[in-house]
Scaffold this motif. Structure first.
Motif, PDB file in Angstrom:
ATOM      1  N   ALA A   1       0.839  -1.203   0.000  1.00  0.00           N
ATOM      2  CA  ALA A   1       0.000   0.000   0.000  1.00  0.00           C
ATOM      3  C   ALA A   1       0.872   1.251   0.000  1.00  0.00           C
ATOM      4  N   GLN A   2       1.922   1.230   0.834  1.00  0.00           N
ATOM      5  CA  GLN A   2       2.792   2.405   0.932  1.00  0.00           C
ATOM      6  C   GLN A   2       3.558   2.650  -0.359  1.00  0.00           C
ATOM      7  N   VAL A   3       4.052   1.575  -0.976  1.00  0.00           N
ATOM      8  CA  VAL A   3       4.794   1.735  -2.235  1.00  0.00           C
ATOM      9  C   VAL A   3       3.869   2.331  -3.284  1.00  0.00           C
ATOM     10  N   ALA A   4       2.640   1.814  -3.343  1.00  0.00           N
ATOM     11  CA  ALA A   4       1.681   2.307  -4.338  1.00  0.00           C
ATOM     12  C   ALA A   4       1.367   3.782  -4.092  1.00  0.00           C
ATOM     13  N   LEU A   5       1.107   4.133  -2.829  1.00  0.00           N
ATOM     14  CA  LEU A   5       0.757   5.525  -2.516  1.00  0.00           C
ATOM     15  C   LEU A   5       1.920   6.468  -2.819  1.00  0.00           C
ATOM     16  N   THR A   6       3.142   6.024  -2.486  1.00  0.00           N
ATOM     17  CA  THR A   6       4.322   6.861  -2.748  1.00  0.00           C
ATOM     18  C   THR A   6       4.479   7.092  -4.249  1.00  0.00           C
ATOM     19  N   ALA A   7       4.307   6.020  -5.027  1.00  0.00           N
ATOM     20  CA  ALA A   7       4.476   6.149  -6.479  1.00  0.00           C
ATOM     21  C   ALA A   7       3.409   7.074  -7.070  1.00  0.00           C
ATOM     22  N   VAL A   8       2.180   6.984  -6.551  1.00  0.00           N
ATOM     23  CA  VAL A   8       1.115   7.875  -7.040  1.00  0.00           C
ATOM     24  C   VAL A   8       1.473   9.321  -6.705  1.00  0.00           C
ATOM     25  N   GLU A   9       1.943   9.521  -5.461  1.00  0.00           N
ATOM     26  CA  GLU A   9       2.343  10.881  -5.053  1.00  0.00           C
ATOM     27  C   GLU A   9       3.414  11.435  -5.973  1.00  0.00           C
ATOM     28  N   GLU A  10       4.260  10.543  -6.485  1.00  0.00           N
ATOM     29  CA  GLU A  10       5.349  10.994  -7.360  1.00  0.00           C
ATOM     30  C   GLU A  10       4.899  11.156  -8.807  1.00  0.00           C
ATOM     31  N   GLY A  11       3.623  10.926  -9.038  1.00  0.00           N
ATOM     32  CA  GLY A  11       3.072  11.222 -10.361  1.00  0.00           C
ATOM     33  C   GLY A  11       2.971  10.035 -11.301  1.00  0.00           C
ATOM     34  N   HIS A  12       3.205   8.837 -10.798  1.00  0.00           N
ATOM     35  CA  HIS A  12       3.146   7.675 -11.683  1.00  0.00           C
ATOM     36  C   HIS A  12       1.745   7.075 -11.713  1.00  0.00           C
ATOM     37  N   ARG A  13       1.546   6.211 -12.684  1.00  0.00           N
ATOM     38  CA  ARG A  13       0.271   5.510 -12.779  1.00  0.00           C
ATOM     39  C   ARG A  13       0.491   4.102 -12.242  1.00  0.00           C
ATOM     40  N   VAL A  14      -0.328   3.724 -11.263  1.00  0.00           N
ATOM     41  CA  VAL A  14      -0.025   2.499 -10.515  1.00  0.00           C
ATOM     42  C   VAL A  14      -1.187   1.516 -10.550  1.00  0.00           C
ATOM     43  N   VAL A  15      -0.830   0.251 -10.775  1.00  0.00           N
ATOM     44  CA  VAL A  15      -1.803  -0.830 -10.560  1.00  0.00           C
ATOM     45  C   VAL A  15      -1.332  -1.589  -9.323  1.00  0.00           C
ATOM     46  N   LEU A  16      -2.203  -1.664  -8.325  1.00  0.00           N
ATOM     47  CA  LEU A  16      -1.881  -2.425  -7.111  1.00  0.00           C
ATOM     48  C   LEU A  16      -2.593  -3.768  -7.220  1.00  0.00           C
ATOM     49  N   LEU A  17      -1.797  -4.820  -7.311  1.00  0.00           N
ATOM     50  CA  LEU A  17      -2.362  -6.148  -7.586  1.00  0.00           C
ATOM     51  C   LEU A  17      -2.137  -7.078  -6.397  1.00  0.00           C
ATOM     52  N   SER A  18      -3.230  -7.643  -5.888  1.00  0.00           N
ATOM     53  CA  SER A  18      -3.060  -8.592  -4.776  1.00  0.00           C
ATOM     54  C   SER A  18      -3.804  -9.884  -5.091  1.00  0.00           C
ATOM     55  N   ARG A  19      -3.395 -10.908  -4.376  1.00  0.00           N
ATOM     56  CA  ARG A  19      -3.947 -12.238  -4.616  1.00  0.00           C
ATOM     57  C   ARG A  19      -5.405 -12.326  -4.170  1.00  0.00           C
ATOM     58  N   ARG A  20      -5.751 -11.542  -3.143  1.00  0.00           N
ATOM     59  CA  ARG A  20      -7.127 -11.536  -2.630  1.00  0.00           C
ATOM     60  C   ARG A  20      -7.482 -10.092  -2.282  1.00  0.00           C
ATOM     61  N   PRO A  21      -8.764  -9.797  -2.120  1.00  0.00           N
ATOM     62  CA  PRO A  21      -9.122  -8.404  -1.822  1.00  0.00           C
ATOM     63  C   PRO A  21      -8.340  -7.893  -0.613  1.00  0.00           C
ATOM     64  N   LEU A  22      -7.951  -6.626  -0.662  1.00  0.00           N
ATOM     65  CA  LEU A  22      -7.174  -6.057   0.445  1.00  0.00           C
ATOM     66  C   LEU A  22      -7.971  -6.164   1.744  1.00  0.00           C
ATOM     67  N   GLN A  23      -7.280  -6.556   2.802  1.00  0.00           N
ATOM     68  CA  GLN A  23      -7.931  -6.698   4.107  1.00  0.00           C
ATOM     69  C   GLN A  23      -7.605  -5.472   4.952  1.00  0.00           C
TER      70      GLN A  23
ATOM     71  N   GLU B   1      -5.173   1.980  -9.713  1.00  0.00           N
ATOM     72  CA  GLU B   1      -6.180   0.957  -9.963  1.00  0.00           C
ATOM     73  C   GLU B   1      -5.875  -0.200  -9.021  1.00  0.00           C
ATOM     74  N   VAL B   2      -6.888  -0.652  -8.292  1.00  0.00           N
ATOM     75  CA  VAL B   2      -6.665  -1.771  -7.367  1.00  0.00           C
ATOM     76  C   VAL B   2      -7.260  -3.024  -7.996  1.00  0.00           C
ATOM     77  N   GLN B   3      -6.420  -4.015  -8.243  1.00  0.00           N
ATOM     78  CA  GLN B   3      -6.888  -5.241  -8.898  1.00  0.00           C
ATOM     79  C   GLN B   3      -6.658  -6.453  -8.000  1.00  0.00           C
ATOM     80  N   VAL B   4      -7.520  -7.453  -8.177  1.00  0.00           N
ATOM     81  CA  VAL B   4      -7.350  -8.710  -7.437  1.00  0.00           C
ATOM     82  C   VAL B   4      -7.207  -9.829  -8.455  1.00  0.00           C
ATOM     83  N   ASP B   5      -6.184 -10.658  -8.265  1.00  0.00           N
ATOM     84  CA  ASP B   5      -6.009 -11.810  -9.154  1.00  0.00           C
ATOM     85  C   ASP B   5      -5.565 -13.014  -8.328  1.00  0.00           C
ATOM     86  N   PRO B   6      -6.516 -13.912  -8.011  1.00  0.00           N
ATOM     87  CA  PRO B   6      -6.138 -15.080  -7.207  1.00  0.00           C
ATOM     88  C   PRO B   6      -5.158 -15.992  -7.948  1.00  0.00           C
ATOM     89  N   HIS B   7      -4.998 -15.756  -9.254  1.00  0.00           N
ATOM     90  CA  HIS B   7      -4.133 -16.650 -10.045  1.00  0.00           C
ATOM     91  C   HIS B   7      -2.818 -15.977 -10.433  1.00  0.00           C
TER      92      HIS B   7
END
Ligand code: FAD
Length: 552
Positions: A320-342, A405-411
């Motif tokens: 979460a922190q890496v994604a937020l930092t990258a967004v703050e720096e102006g990048h476009r980020v996809v945060l991908l996790s195996r299951r919905p963020l808890q 963009e927050v994505q979930v991919d169990p695979h």
């Protein structure tokens, strides 16, 4: 010193065993260069009597050696210096003297700490800074002053910094799960700011006598008279080997293990892409970024390329922190996790933090077999989690901007990953950079130091974890201890966090109290008349009573 004079510094049979499992060549433990104690430069190092003593070139003798200088090591140091611990957890020295009736405990033990950094919690501070973490996720009663839950709160009040203890509903006194008789003060449930916590730790470390050795421990062997000889590579002289002779050794190295890397990303990990103008690889693990202190190099790319696309893989606070930092720096980020963020306030199940349930949880954990404990450890952590405040920011950014963009991919493990024209293609989508915030496995038996110690002392393990006893003693009859995440088979799921640090430190300090403290006889003043003599004999009676009480 006697050991050295008797020739024990020569590599013996145990050092031969050590050489067979460590990768480097065996080097004599005494070398000609000057010792590398960083006490002059270390902000936290303090020497007072009794202190650890250099006993020859590059050989230092101490009572207790702590390997590692993170929060858990600091907790152990604070507990070792707590003389009143045998008489109750919350007793101040004044109360101790009042209740027990005499002040005849004298510190005789000294403590050395080996860590590659220049002072306590350097790695922690760098990590928090790189990730831009402003507040801890643990409450103010969790910190390295092992026997004083209120110490951090008191520090905040003393310095007029109560405002830096941020209360959240999840940990507040009324609605949180932590309410207990002795922890009623709401401020104790606030989340300390990172700077408050860091300042508290610096202040604590500056009050606790210790000798700081900047270096990396590489091996341990049995010395003379039950002592241990620990070899380390001084940070300032990587080609040298120095030795510490200690009566007890505590492994506080933090979670040792391997990076978790999803299979499809393994082959391309560390591969540079053409868009990495600064020569940085396009697929990197966060541990690599932490080690290099380069989280911000992502930002530097912006000068070369307008807006980078980044894939951050992971479902925990670091992701979460890496994604937020990258967004703050102006990048476009996809945060991908195996299951919905808890969303979870803390890194373990809340029952493990709830003082009404902790003892039951611990009982159930400790009465289980090692295999069951392994399963319980897996279940209770249940993958990564993100505190509510971070989750809110993620949701808001995802809903209101095109930056996240927050994505979930169990695979994830079945993804196709390839490099093409300087981009990383993940299931067909092109990214300039992929950051794997997938954490590390806690598997210390894969690390050379633990592997070597295990081989030399035939120390018990279960899978890739040490199997210490209930006092965290790793080997029966030896003063070798393991704390922190690496002791999770005994400390349970909270072993890694600051609550685990306090619990582990207390257990070890109880065991080593006899090495650190001794009783001294009270000096009697010269008796001038029979009335003084009578007073002295009534003192004797109270002393005896006190002795009985303390022996109990
Ligand atoms: C991003 C993040 C945030 C966290 N936030 C919280 C929080 O808010 N509250 C909480 O309770 N917990 C938190 N944790 C969990 C936990 O408290 C930390 O991981 C903490 O740093 C663990 O402390 P440690 O002393 O065991 O290990 P570390 O902090 O990793 O320290 C170990 C030290 O040992 C040194 N070392 C390793 N091997 C050797 C060797 N061979 N010789 C000499 N030195 C060696 C390392 O260089 C390091 O300096 C967080 C963890 C992370 C990753």
């Amino acid at each position: 010193a006697e050991c050295l004079l008797n020739g024990c510094q020569r590599p013996g049979i145990l050092f031969s065993a050590m050489a067979s499992v460590t990768s480097g060549p065996l080097v004599p433990s005494v070398v000609a260069d000057a010792p590398d104690e960083s006490r002059a430069t270390s902000p936290s190092s303090v020497i007072s009597r009794p202190s650890s003593q250099p006993i020859g070139d590059d050989v230092c003798e101490t009572t207790v050696l702590i390997i590692g200088g993170g929060p858990h090591a600091l907790a152990v140091l604070s507990a070792l210096h707590e003389r009143a611990l045998a008489f109750g957890e919350h007793m101040t020295p004044a109360a101790f003297e009042h209740h027990v009736g005499y002040a005849n405990l004298k510190r005789v033990g000294s403590v050395c700490v080996i860590d590659p950094g220049a002072g306590f919690i350097e790695g922690w501070r760098k990590r928090f800074e790189l990730l831009g973490i402003k507040h801890l996720r643990s409450p103010a009663f969790a910190h390295p002053s092992a026997f004083e839950p209120q110490a951090l709160m008191d520090f905040a009040i003393r310095h007029g910094r109560e405002g830096e203890l941020v209360n959240t509903p999840a940990t507040s006194h009324r609605s949180g799960p932590l309410a207990a008789e002795d922890l009623q003060q709401p401020l104790l449930h606030g989340l300390p700011s990172t700077s408050l916590f860091n300042d508290f730790c610096a202040s604590l470390a500056s009050k606790l006598p210790h000798r700081w050795l900047s270096g990396t421990a590489t091996g341990i062997a049995k010395g003379c008279n039950g002592s241990y000889r620990v070899q380390y590579v001084p940070s300032a002289r990587p080609a040298a080997i120095s030795t510490v002779v200690a009566s007890a050794v505590i492994f506080a190295t933090g979670p040792a293990g391997e990076w978790n890397v999803p299979v499809p990303f393994r082959a391309a990990l560390g591969t540079p892409s053409s868009s990495s103008a600064l020569g940085t690889p396009s697929i990197r693990h966060t541990e690599e970024l932490f080690a290099a202190g380069t989280m911000r190099t992502v930002g530097q790319h912006r000068r070369a390329v307008d807006r980078l696309s980044m894939l951050v893989v992971g479902g925990g606070l670091t992701a979460a922190q890496v994604a937020l930092t990258a967004v703050e720096e102006g990048h476009r980020v996809v945060l991908l996790s195996r299951r919905p963020l808890q969303t979870r306030a803390y890194d373990v199940d809340k029952e493990w933090l709830d003082l009404r349930h902790t003892n039951r949880m611990r009982f159930e954990f400790l009465t289980a077999t090692s295999c069951e404990r392994m399963r319980m450890l897996r279940d209770s952590r249940g993958g990564g989690s993100v505190p509510a405040s971070y989750m809110e920011r993620l949701r808001r950014l995802a809903a209101t901007t095109d930056s996240l963009e927050v994505q979930v991919d169990p695979h994830i493990d079945e993804s196709t990953v390839s490099l093409d024209k300087g981009k990383v293609l993940v299931n067909g989508a092109a990214f300039d950079h992929v950051v794997l915030a997938t954490g590390t496995s806690v598997a210390p038996m894969l690390s050379p130091l633990f592997k070597q110690a295990q081989a030399v002392f035939d120390a018990p393990t279960c899978g890739s974890l040490p199997k210490p006893d209930s006092s965290l003693r790793w080997v029966d009859g030896e003063d070798l201890f393991v704390v922190g995440a690496n002791a999770m088979l005994e400390l349970g799921p909270g072993a890694l966090n600051l609550m685990g640090a306090m619990r582990g430190a207390k257990a070890v300090a109880q065991e080593l109290h006899g090495l650190m403290w001794t009783r001294v006889q009270k000096q009697r003043a010269a008796v001038r008349n029979m009335f003084e003599l009578l007073a002295a004999s009534s003192d004797d009676a109270s002393d005896d009573a006190s002795d009985d009480a303390s022996d109990d």
